[in-house]
Design a protein around this motif. Structure first.
Motif, mmCIF file in Angstrom:
data_model
loop_
_atom_site.group_PDB
_atom_site.id
_atom_site.type_symbol
_atom_site.label_atom_id
_atom_site.label_comp_id
_atom_site.label_asym_id
_atom_site.label_seq_id
_atom_site.Cartn_x
_atom_site.Cartn_y
_atom_site.Cartn_z
ATOM 1 N N ILE A 5 0.848 -1.190 0.000
ATOM 2 C CA ILE A 5 0.000 0.000 0.000
ATOM 3 C C ILE A 5 0.885 1.243 0.000
ATOM 4 O O ILE A 5 1.749 1.389 0.865
ATOM 5 N N VAL A 6 0.681 2.109 -0.957
ATOM 6 C CA VAL A 6 1.424 3.372 -1.013
ATOM 7 C C VAL A 6 0.584 4.446 -0.333
ATOM 8 O O VAL A 6 -0.540 4.718 -0.739
ATOM 9 N N SER A 7 1.131 5.033 0.722
ATOM 10 C CA SER A 7 0.443 6.089 1.459
ATOM 11 C C SER A 7 1.267 7.360 1.357
ATOM 12 O O SER A 7 2.423 7.386 1.786
ATOM 13 N N THR A 8 0.676 8.401 0.773
ATOM 14 C CA THR A 8 1.471 9.610 0.593
ATOM 15 C C THR A 8 0.619 10.870 0.560
ATOM 16 O O THR A 8 -0.564 10.832 0.266
ATOM 17 N N PHE A 9 1.256 11.967 0.890
ATOM 18 C CA PHE A 9 0.686 13.301 0.758
ATOM 19 C C PHE A 9 1.133 13.832 -0.600
ATOM 20 O O PHE A 9 2.324 13.747 -0.921
ATOM 21 N N ILE A 10 0.216 14.389 -1.375
ATOM 22 C CA ILE A 10 0.601 14.940 -2.669
ATOM 23 C C ILE A 10 -0.096 16.277 -2.908
ATOM 24 O O ILE A 10 -1.143 16.560 -2.326
ATOM 25 N N THR A 11 0.523 17.073 -3.759
ATOM 26 C CA THR A 11 -0.083 18.339 -4.179
ATOM 27 C C THR A 11 -0.933 18.082 -5.427
ATOM 28 O O THR A 11 -0.908 16.986 -5.993
ATOM 29 N N LEU A 12 -1.647 19.085 -5.878
ATOM 30 C CA LEU A 12 -2.458 18.945 -7.085
ATOM 31 C C LEU A 12 -1.611 18.599 -8.310
ATOM 32 O O LEU A 12 -2.087 17.939 -9.231
ATOM 33 N N ASP A 13 -0.347 19.026 -8.311
ATOM 34 C CA ASP A 13 0.528 18.699 -9.435
ATOM 35 C C ASP A 13 1.437 17.509 -9.138
ATOM 36 O O ASP A 13 2.438 17.293 -9.816
ATOM 37 N N GLY A 14 1.075 16.720 -8.133
ATOM 38 C CA GLY A 14 1.740 15.443 -7.907
ATOM 39 C C GLY A 14 3.029 15.469 -7.117
ATOM 40 O O GLY A 14 3.712 14.454 -7.008
ATOM 41 N N VAL A 15 3.392 16.612 -6.533
ATOM 42 C CA VAL A 15 4.609 16.684 -5.723
ATOM 43 C C VAL A 15 4.352 16.027 -4.366
ATOM 44 O O VAL A 15 3.317 16.254 -3.745
ATOM 45 N N MET A 16 5.310 15.206 -3.923
ATOM 46 C CA MET A 16 5.176 14.538 -2.627
ATOM 47 C C MET A 16 6.364 14.827 -1.701
ATOM 48 O O MET A 16 6.455 14.267 -0.623
ATOM 49 N N GLN A 17 7.229 15.719 -2.084
ATOM 50 C CA GLN A 17 8.449 15.998 -1.333
ATOM 51 C C GLN A 17 8.179 16.843 -0.098
ATOM 52 O O GLN A 17 7.509 17.875 -0.164
ATOM 53 N N ALA A 18 8.708 16.408 1.028
ATOM 54 C CA ALA A 18 8.766 17.181 2.277
ATOM 55 C C ALA A 18 7.448 17.823 2.704
ATOM 56 O O ALA A 18 7.409 19.017 2.972
ATOM 57 N N PRO A 19 6.376 17.041 2.832
ATOM 58 C CA PRO A 19 5.124 17.654 3.290
ATOM 59 C C PRO A 19 5.141 18.052 4.756
ATOM 60 O O PRO A 19 4.413 18.952 5.168
ATOM 61 N N GLY A 20 6.011 17.401 5.546
ATOM 62 C CA GLY A 20 5.932 17.555 6.995
ATOM 63 C C GLY A 20 6.653 18.730 7.616
ATOM 64 O O GLY A 20 6.316 19.144 8.715
ATOM 65 N N PRO A 22 10.055 22.047 6.939
ATOM 66 C CA PRO A 22 11.129 22.638 6.136
ATOM 67 C C PRO A 22 12.416 21.828 6.129
ATOM 68 O O PRO A 22 13.161 21.855 5.148
ATOM 69 N N GLU A 23 12.693 21.112 7.216
ATOM 70 C CA GLU A 23 13.956 20.368 7.300
ATOM 71 C C GLU A 23 13.830 18.927 6.819
ATOM 72 O O GLU A 23 14.812 18.182 6.804
ATOM 73 N N GLU A 24 12.636 18.522 6.416
ATOM 74 C CA GLU A 24 12.397 17.120 6.077
ATOM 75 C C GLU A 24 13.219 16.657 4.882
ATOM 76 O O GLU A 24 13.859 15.612 4.922
ATOM 77 N N ASP A 25 13.178 17.389 3.775
ATOM 78 C CA ASP A 25 13.927 17.016 2.579
ATOM 79 C C ASP A 25 14.065 18.247 1.685
ATOM 80 O O ASP A 25 13.177 18.571 0.917
ATOM 81 N N ALA A 26 15.204 18.915 1.801
ATOM 82 C CA ALA A 26 15.442 20.127 1.007
ATOM 83 C C ALA A 26 16.273 19.839 -0.234
ATOM 84 O O ALA A 26 16.751 20.763 -0.891
ATOM 85 N N SER A 27 16.443 18.559 -0.587
ATOM 86 C CA SER A 27 17.255 18.214 -1.755
ATOM 87 C C SER A 27 16.676 18.852 -3.020
ATOM 88 O O SER A 27 15.468 19.083 -3.128
ATOM 89 N N GLY A 28 17.572 19.156 -3.955
ATOM 90 C CA GLY A 28 17.150 19.823 -5.184
ATOM 91 C C GLY A 28 16.736 21.262 -4.966
ATOM 92 O O GLY A 28 15.962 21.810 -5.736
ATOM 93 N N SER A 29 17.221 21.866 -3.876
ATOM 94 C CA SER A 29 16.884 23.250 -3.506
ATOM 95 C C SER A 29 15.382 23.444 -3.295
ATOM 96 O O SER A 29 14.833 24.506 -3.574
ATOM 97 N N PHE A 30 14.730 22.389 -2.798
ATOM 98 C CA PHE A 30 13.284 22.455 -2.542
ATOM 99 C C PHE A 30 13.027 23.401 -1.379
ATOM 100 O O PHE A 30 13.588 23.238 -0.297
#
Length: 197
Positions: A5-20, A22-30
Motif C-alpha cells: 500500500i502506497v500512502s502519501t501526501f501529494i499536491t495537485l501537481d503530484g509533488v510529494m516531497q517534504a510535506p511535513g 522545512p527540514e524534512e527534505d530540502a534536496s534539489g533546492s526544494f
C-alpha cells in the motif's frame, strides 16, 4: 500474499516531497517543505490515525533515514512504529540500530516479500521506491492525501514509467480545509472506450 500500500501526501501537481516540515527534505533546492501543515484539522487527523495503525513498512533509503532520526524518539505519536518491521530498499545502507529493520537490495527482494505471509506493507514517502513499485506493477492500493496547492517543482509521485492499471475508490473524505483523502484499490487492467457512445 501481502498487499503493498502506497500512502502519501501529494499536491495537485503530484509533488510529494517534504510535506511535513522545512527540514524534512530540502534536496534539489526544494523550498516548500511543510506545505501540508497549514491544512491540518480534526477530520484529517482522524483519517490519518486509521492509516497509522501498525503495519510493516517499506521505505526508500532517504525516507528511512528521516524516519530513523525522528520516530524512535516520538513513538507516542505513532504507536507501534518501533515494533513493526521496517523493510528498507538500499544498496548503500546495510545496518541500523532501529530495531526490526531489514534491508533489501532489489525488486526481486520486494517481490519475495510481497509473496510471503504476514501483514500489509505500507510505503510512506519514498518517491523513487514508489515509482519503481509502480513500474513493476507491485502496488495493490494507493492511499492519497491530495492538498489544494501547486508547487511546480519537487519529487513527484508518478513518472512516465508506471505500469497501466485501473483502481477503484474504496474510501474518501474531503476535509474542511479542502484536502481530498482517498483510498484506491487495484481493480484490474485499464479499459478504454468512446465517450458518449
Amino acid at each position: 500474499m501481502r498487499k503493498i500500500i502506497v500512502s502519501t501526501f501529494i499536491t495537485l501537481d503530484g509533488v510529494m516531497q517534504a510535506p511535513g516540515g522545512p527540514e524534512e527534505d530540502a534536496s534539489g533546492s526544494f523550498k516548500y517543505g511543510g506545505w501540508s501543515a497549514p491544512y491540518t484539522d480534526e477530520v484529517s487527523g482522524k483519517f490519518m490515525k486509521k492509516q497509522m495503525e501498525p503495519a510493516d513498512l517499506l521505505l526508500g533509503r532517504k525516507t528511512f533515514e528521516i524516519f530513523e532520526s525522528y520516530w524512535p524518539e516520538h513513538a507516542e505519536l505513532w504507536p507501534g512504529i518501533n515494533d513493526v518491521t521496517k523493510y528498507v530498499l538500499s544498496n548503500t545502507v546495510k545496518k541500523s540500530d532501529w530495531k526490526n529493520t531489514v534491508f533489501l537490495t532489489s525488486v526481486a527482494d520486494i517481490e519475495k516479500l510481497k509473496n510471503s505471509e504476514g501483514s500489509n506493507i505500507v510505503v510512506w514517502g519514498s518517491s523513487e521506491l514508489v515509482q519503481l513499485l509502480l513500474k513493476h506493477d507491485l502496488v495493490d492500493e494507493l492511499w492519497l492525501k491530495t492538498y489544494p496547492v501547486i508547487l511546480g517543482k519537487g519529487k513527484k509521485l508518478f513518472d512516465n514509467e508506471a505500469s497501466p492499471a485501473a483502481f477503484t475508490l474504496t474510501e474518501s473524505v474531503v476535509t474542511p480545509s479542502g484536502v481530498f483523502m482517498a483510498n484506491y484499490k487495484r481493480s484490474g487492467e485499464v479499459k478504454t472506450g468512446t465517450m458518449g457512445a
